[in-house]
Every structure is written in C-alpha cells, then in structure tokens.
Design a protein around this motif. Sequence first.
Motif, PDB file in Angstrom:
ATOM      1  N   UNK A  43      -2.453  -3.681   0.677  1.00 36.06           N
ATOM      2  CA  UNK A  43      -1.662  -4.710   0.014  1.00 36.06           C
ATOM      3  C   UNK A  43      -0.190  -4.362   0.197  1.00 36.06           C
ATOM      4  N   UNK A  44       0.660  -5.324  -0.023  1.00 39.67           N
ATOM      5  CA  UNK A  44       2.087  -5.033   0.067  1.00 39.67           C
ATOM      6  C   UNK A  44       2.862  -5.830  -0.961  1.00 39.67           C
ATOM      7  N   UNK A  45       4.004  -5.278  -1.316  1.00 41.46           N
ATOM      8  CA  UNK A  45       4.874  -5.932  -2.285  1.00 41.46           C
ATOM      9  C   UNK A  45       6.311  -5.747  -1.855  1.00 41.46           C
ATOM     10  N   UNK A  46       6.967  -6.875  -1.598  1.00 44.01           N
ATOM     11  CA  UNK A  46       8.390  -6.871  -1.260  1.00 44.01           C
ATOM     12  C   UNK A  46       9.192  -7.068  -2.542  1.00 44.01           C
ATOM     13  N   UNK A  47      10.454  -6.664  -2.537  1.00 44.44           N
ATOM     14  CA  UNK A  47      11.282  -6.827  -3.739  1.00 44.44           C
ATOM     15  C   UNK A  47      11.313  -8.269  -4.211  1.00 44.44           C
ATOM     16  N   UNK A  48      11.062  -8.458  -5.489  1.00 41.79           N
ATOM     17  CA  UNK A  48      11.109  -9.792  -6.062  1.00 41.79           C
ATOM     18  C   UNK A  48       9.897 -10.661  -5.781  1.00 41.79           C
ATOM     19  N   UNK A  49       8.878 -10.092  -5.170  1.00 40.40           N
ATOM     20  CA  UNK A  49       7.694 -10.873  -4.823  1.00 40.40           C
ATOM     21  C   UNK A  49       6.451 -10.212  -5.417  1.00 40.40           C
ATOM     22  N   UNK A  50       5.411 -10.977  -5.539  1.00 40.24           N
ATOM     23  CA  UNK A  50       4.144 -10.445  -6.043  1.00 40.24           C
ATOM     24  C   UNK A  50       3.428  -9.646  -4.967  1.00 40.24           C
ATOM     25  N   UNK A  51       2.623  -8.713  -5.422  1.00 38.55           N
ATOM     26  CA  UNK A  51       1.813  -7.937  -4.491  1.00 38.55           C
ATOM     27  C   UNK A  51       0.727  -8.837  -3.916  1.00 38.55           C
ATOM     28  N   UNK A  52       0.527  -8.736  -2.609  1.00 36.46           N
ATOM     29  CA  UNK A  52      -0.476  -9.575  -1.969  1.00 36.46           C
ATOM     30  C   UNK A  52      -1.296  -8.803  -0.964  1.00 36.46           C
ATOM     31  N   UNK A  53      -2.442  -9.344  -0.650  1.00 39.25           N
ATOM     32  CA  UNK A  53      -3.359  -8.717   0.282  1.00 39.25           C
ATOM     33  C   UNK A  53      -2.853  -8.828   1.709  1.00 39.25           C
TER      34      UNK A  53
END
Length: 119
Positions: free
Chosen positions: A37-47
């Motif tokens: 999974x990944x999470x960028x600044x200001x965004x939700x974690x996603x698959x």
Amino acid sequence: QVHVVESGGGLVQAGGSLRLSCATSGITLSINAWGWYRQAPGRQRGSVAIVGSSGDTNYADSVKGRFTIPRDNAKNTVYLHMNGLRPEDTAVYYCRVGDGTGWLGYDYWGRGTQVTVST
C-alpha cells in the motif's frame, strides 16, 4: 512478537526503478495474503498490489504494467518491483500481511519505507 519490515526505498529519478522488500517474522499462522500500500502526503492510504497464496495478483490501475509483486514463501518475504517510476509514485510504501480472509483475520502492517521520485 510479529515483525513486518520494509526496505529498499529511496530517491530515484523519473523513469527509474526500485525494488522494495518486506520481510516478516513471528507469524505462526500461514500468510495467505501479501499487500503493498502507499500513502502520499495529504492523501489516503491505498492499495498498490496484492498477491494471494495461489499467486493471484491484483494491481492498482495506476501501476499496472510497471509494478510486480513477487514473493518468496520460503523466506517469508514479498517484493515490489517498480519500473518506469513517476513523480506521482512518491509516497510511503507499506507492507501488509494477512491470512487471506480479506484482512478479517490477522492483519499486520509494517512501518513503511519512503519512495521519492524526482523529475
């Protein structure tokens, strides 16, 4: 004690490649699902990518054709091979492992590894 540890992140130029690893220990039950999974600044974690015990895979549309998720059952390790990296791939990448019940059974996460793609 369960450990899920990611490694391999770093800084890479657009178009480059990185190989992430996720090693586990202390899990006494079978691992039947591995996910990145990944999470960028200001965004939700996603698959990003998921692989099941039978080798079935699922990729986010944004990474199809560029990322793969091989695993080594003997080493209790899963990888994320990332090619053709883009600035929008910049994020903290997390490894997730479970028992294959749609994350309804045990569900362990690593602490993440930073991937930064420069223009």
